[in-house]
Scaffold this motif. Structure first.
Motif, PDB file in Angstrom:
ATOM      1  N   THR A 143       5.881   1.432  16.045  1.00 38.03           N
ATOM      2  CA  THR A 143       6.812   1.108  14.957  1.00 38.03           C
ATOM      3  C   THR A 143       6.394  -0.197  14.284  1.00 38.03           C
ATOM      4  OG1 THR A 143       8.615   2.250  16.073  1.00 38.03           O
ATOM      5  CG2 THR A 143       9.234   0.632  14.394  1.00 38.03           C
ATOM      6  N   LEU A 144       6.064  -1.212  15.080  1.00 39.70           N
ATOM      7  CA  LEU A 144       5.616  -2.486  14.514  1.00 39.70           C
ATOM      8  C   LEU A 144       4.303  -2.338  13.754  1.00 39.70           C
ATOM      9  CD1 LEU A 144       6.448  -4.921  17.460  1.00 39.70           C
ATOM     10  CD2 LEU A 144       7.606  -4.788  15.229  1.00 39.70           C
ATOM     11  N   LEU A 145       3.372  -1.556  14.299  1.00 44.72           N
ATOM     12  CA  LEU A 145       2.075  -1.365  13.646  1.00 44.72           C
ATOM     13  C   LEU A 145       2.242  -0.657  12.302  1.00 44.72           C
ATOM     14  CD1 LEU A 145      -0.998  -1.590  13.688  1.00 44.72           C
ATOM     15  CD2 LEU A 145      -1.054   0.569  14.968  1.00 44.72           C
ATOM     16  N   GLU A 146       3.013   0.420  12.276  1.00 47.95           N
ATOM     17  CA  GLU A 146       3.225   1.148  11.018  1.00 47.95           C
ATOM     18  C   GLU A 146       3.904   0.243   9.988  1.00 47.95           C
ATOM     19  OE1 GLU A 146       2.881   3.949   8.205  1.00 47.95           O
ATOM     20  OE2 GLU A 146       1.973   4.069  10.199  1.00 47.95           O
ATOM     21  N   ASP A 147       4.887  -0.532  10.406  1.00 42.11           N
ATOM     22  CA  ASP A 147       5.565  -1.450   9.497  1.00 42.11           C
ATOM     23  C   ASP A 147       4.592  -2.510   8.975  1.00 42.11           C
ATOM     24  OD1 ASP A 147       8.050  -2.611   8.270  1.00 42.11           O
ATOM     25  OD2 ASP A 147       7.450  -4.287   9.564  1.00 42.11           O
ATOM     26  N   HIS A 148       3.769  -3.059   9.856  1.00 34.78           N
ATOM     27  CA  HIS A 148       2.788  -4.082   9.478  1.00 34.78           C
ATOM     28  C   HIS A 148       1.827  -3.538   8.417  1.00 34.78           C
ATOM     29  CE1 HIS A 148      -0.062  -7.398   9.974  1.00 34.78           C
ATOM     30  NE2 HIS A 148      -1.014  -6.495  10.141  1.00 34.78           N
ATOM     31  N   LEU A 149       1.307  -2.322   8.650  1.00 37.57           N
ATOM     32  CA  LEU A 149       0.349  -1.739   7.720  1.00 37.57           C
ATOM     33  C   LEU A 149       1.019  -1.364   6.395  1.00 37.57           C
ATOM     34  CD1 LEU A 149      -1.735   0.450  10.182  1.00 37.57           C
ATOM     35  CD2 LEU A 149      -2.263  -1.841   9.294  1.00 37.57           C
ATOM     36  N   ASP A 150       2.235  -0.879   6.475  1.00 40.70           N
ATOM     37  CA  ASP A 150       2.962  -0.522   5.260  1.00 40.70           C
ATOM     38  C   ASP A 150       3.241  -1.766   4.407  1.00 40.70           C
ATOM     39  OD1 ASP A 150       4.081   1.890   3.982  1.00 40.70           O
ATOM     40  OD2 ASP A 150       5.965   0.767   4.087  1.00 40.70           O
ATOM     41  N   ARG A 151       3.681  -2.840   5.045  1.00 42.94           N
ATOM     42  CA  ARG A 151       3.963  -4.080   4.306  1.00 42.94           C
ATOM     43  C   ARG A 151       2.691  -4.638   3.674  1.00 42.94           C
ATOM     44  NH1 ARG A 151       5.396  -7.981   7.588  1.00 42.94           N
ATOM     45  NH2 ARG A 151       5.365  -6.771   9.486  1.00 42.94           N
ATOM     46  N   GLN A 152       1.577  -4.596   4.400  1.00 40.14           N
ATOM     47  CA  GLN A 152       0.311  -5.105   3.860  1.00 40.14           C
ATOM     48  C   GLN A 152      -0.105  -4.315   2.625  1.00 40.14           C
ATOM     49  OE1 GLN A 152      -3.013  -3.248   4.414  1.00 40.14           O
ATOM     50  NE2 GLN A 152      -3.683  -4.649   2.803  1.00 40.14           N
ATOM     51  N   LEU A 153      -0.017  -2.987   2.697  1.00 40.76           N
ATOM     52  CA  LEU A 153      -0.424  -2.168   1.555  1.00 40.76           C
ATOM     53  C   LEU A 153       0.540  -2.310   0.380  1.00 40.76           C
ATOM     54  CD1 LEU A 153      -1.802   0.919   3.450  1.00 40.76           C
ATOM     55  CD2 LEU A 153      -3.065  -0.465   1.776  1.00 40.76           C
ATOM     56  N   GLN A 154       1.822  -2.438   0.662  1.00 40.19           N
ATOM     57  CA  GLN A 154       2.786  -2.655  -0.420  1.00 40.19           C
ATOM     58  C   GLN A 154       2.490  -3.981  -1.124  1.00 40.19           C
ATOM     59  OE1 GLN A 154       4.941  -0.807  -1.840  1.00 40.19           O
ATOM     60  NE2 GLN A 154       5.783   0.642  -0.391  1.00 40.19           N
ATOM     61  N   ARG A 155       2.230  -5.010  -0.336  1.00 41.54           N
ATOM     62  CA  ARG A 155       1.974  -6.348  -0.884  1.00 41.54           C
ATOM     63  C   ARG A 155       0.657  -6.387  -1.667  1.00 41.54           C
ATOM     64  NH1 ARG A 155       1.435  -8.961   3.748  1.00 41.54           N
ATOM     65  NH2 ARG A 155      -0.806  -8.748   3.663  1.00 41.54           N
ATOM     66  N   ASP A 156      -0.401  -5.827  -1.089  1.00 42.95           N
ATOM     67  CA  ASP A 156      -1.737  -5.979  -1.675  1.00 42.95           C
ATOM     68  C   ASP A 156      -2.116  -4.884  -2.670  1.00 42.95           C
ATOM     69  OD1 ASP A 156      -1.850  -8.140   0.013  1.00 42.95           O
ATOM     70  OD2 ASP A 156      -3.300  -7.258   1.391  1.00 42.95           O
ATOM     71  N   ALA A 157      -1.524  -3.686  -2.530  1.00 43.58           N
ATOM     72  CA  ALA A 157      -1.942  -2.571  -3.375  1.00 43.58           C
ATOM     73  C   ALA A 157      -0.779  -1.883  -4.091  1.00 43.58           C
ATOM     74  CB  ALA A 157      -2.703  -1.550  -2.533  1.00 43.58           C
ATOM     75  N   GLY A 158       0.460  -2.291  -3.777  1.00 49.21           N
ATOM     76  CA  GLY A 158       1.605  -1.686  -4.431  1.00 49.21           C
ATOM     77  C   GLY A 158       1.853  -0.242  -4.045  1.00 49.21           C
ATOM     78  N   MET A 159       1.461   0.114  -2.831  1.00 49.89           N
ATOM     79  CA  MET A 159       1.676   1.486  -2.369  1.00 49.89           C
ATOM     80  C   MET A 159       2.000   1.492  -0.884  1.00 49.89           C
ATOM     81  SD  MET A 159      -2.090   3.232  -1.968  1.00 49.89           S
ATOM     82  CE  MET A 159      -3.184   2.211  -2.943  1.00 49.89           C
ATOM     83  N   PRO A 160       2.787   2.476  -0.454  1.00 44.88           N
ATOM     84  CA  PRO A 160       3.059   2.587   0.980  1.00 44.88           C
ATOM     85  C   PRO A 160       1.849   3.164   1.730  1.00 44.88           C
ATOM     86  CG  PRO A 160       4.226   4.310  -0.212  1.00 44.88           C
ATOM     87  CD  PRO A 160       3.555   3.428  -1.237  1.00 44.88           C
ATOM     88  N   HIS A 161       1.863   3.010   3.020  1.00 42.73           N
ATOM     89  CA  HIS A 161       0.779   3.464   3.883  1.00 42.73           C
ATOM     90  C   HIS A 161       0.508   4.956   3.712  1.00 42.73           C
ATOM     91  CE1 HIS A 161      -1.040   3.696   8.163  1.00 42.73           C
ATOM     92  NE2 HIS A 161      -1.953   3.295   7.309  1.00 42.73           N
ATOM     93  N   ILE A 162       1.553   5.757   3.558  1.00 40.04           N
ATOM     94  CA  ILE A 162       1.363   7.199   3.420  1.00 40.04           C
ATOM     95  C   ILE A 162       0.565   7.524   2.153  1.00 40.04           C
ATOM     96  CG2 ILE A 162       3.585   7.630   2.283  1.00 40.04           C
ATOM     97  CD1 ILE A 162       1.989   9.960   4.853  1.00 40.04           C
ATOM     98  N   TYR A 163       0.777   6.791   1.072  1.00 35.68           N
ATOM     99  CA  TYR A 163       0.029   7.038  -0.160  1.00 35.68           C
ATOM    100  C   TYR A 163      -1.439   6.664   0.029  1.00 35.68           C
ATOM    101  CZ  TYR A 163       4.498   7.492  -2.687  1.00 35.68           C
ATOM    102  OH  TYR A 163       5.736   7.878  -3.129  1.00 35.68           O
ATOM    103  N   TYR A 164      -1.662   5.582   0.734  1.00 31.07           N
ATOM    104  CA  TYR A 164      -3.039   5.183   1.036  1.00 31.07           C
ATOM    105  C   TYR A 164      -3.737   6.307   1.810  1.00 31.07           C
ATOM    106  CZ  TYR A 164      -6.974   2.495   2.895  1.00 31.07           C
ATOM    107  OH  TYR A 164      -8.231   2.058   3.227  1.00 31.07           O
ATOM    108  N   GLY A 165      -3.042   6.872   2.793  1.00 31.01           N
ATOM    109  CA  GLY A 165      -3.606   7.968   3.574  1.00 31.01           C
ATOM    110  C   GLY A 165      -3.949   9.173   2.718  1.00 31.01           C
TER     111      GLY A 165
END
Length: 173
Positions: A34-56
């Motif tokens: 849960t922490l890892l998914e949240d960490h990656l989602d926040r990073q992608l939202q901050r740096d790329a404006g997209m959630p982790h699922i969109y990156y995938g």
């Protein structure tokens, strides 16, 4: 709660409760993922404006032949419902990163196609994402732990991999 032993449940057919150690491992797994998914989602939202699922989704399309994939296959690969995929693709289309096109082999089907802008966005996003993955996971493990984690995750995945096309799985709906 006391946990029943494996020996006592085998003869009675009762629930095989987790041992104390299994319960600790299970809770640690849930907490860490849960922490890892949240960490990656926040990073992608901050740096790329997209959630982790969109990156995938962009990654899947970037690795597909000619950067295109049938929507049903994309849903299966990312393990999301076709409805959720359709919503995500609509958002990615709005950003100009993906477009839909008719499937030439099946007029009812559609392909998702990674655009040049989407490929460029993925190229800009990937370094920060890889850094976040490395910092959050791999930099914290020894090489032996990385190897063991890989073995463990492959064993879990192979035991959960659906058999047949009639399985009631969300990404097949």
């Amino acid at each position: 709660m006391e946990y029943m032993t494996t020996a006592s449940t085998a003869s009675t057919g009762a629930t095989r409760w987790l041992t104390g150690e299994e319960q600790r491992v299970w809770r640690a797994y849930l907490h860490a993922t849960t922490l890892l998914e949240d960490h990656l989602d926040r990073q992608l939202q901050r740096d790329a404006g997209m959630p982790h699922i969109y990156y995938g989704l962009l990654v899947q399309l970037s690795q597909a032949p000619r950067h295109r994939m049938r929507m049903t296959e994309l849903a299966r690969n990312v393990k999301i419902t076709r409805s959720r995929l359709s919503h995500a693709i609509a958002r990615l289309e709005k950003n100009g990163w993906v477009r839909r096109e008719e499937c030439p082999s099946d007029k009812r089907g559609q392909n998702a196609v990674l655009t040049d802008d989407g490929y460029a966005m993925l190229g800009r996003s990937a370094p920060g994402h890889v850094d976040a993955v490395r910092q959050a996971l791999f930099d914290r493990l020894t090489p032996e732990q990385v190897h063991s984690l890989g073995d463990i995750m492959r064993a879990v995945a192979s035991g959960l991999e659906p058999e047949g096309t009639d399985a009631d799985l969300p990404w097949l709906r």
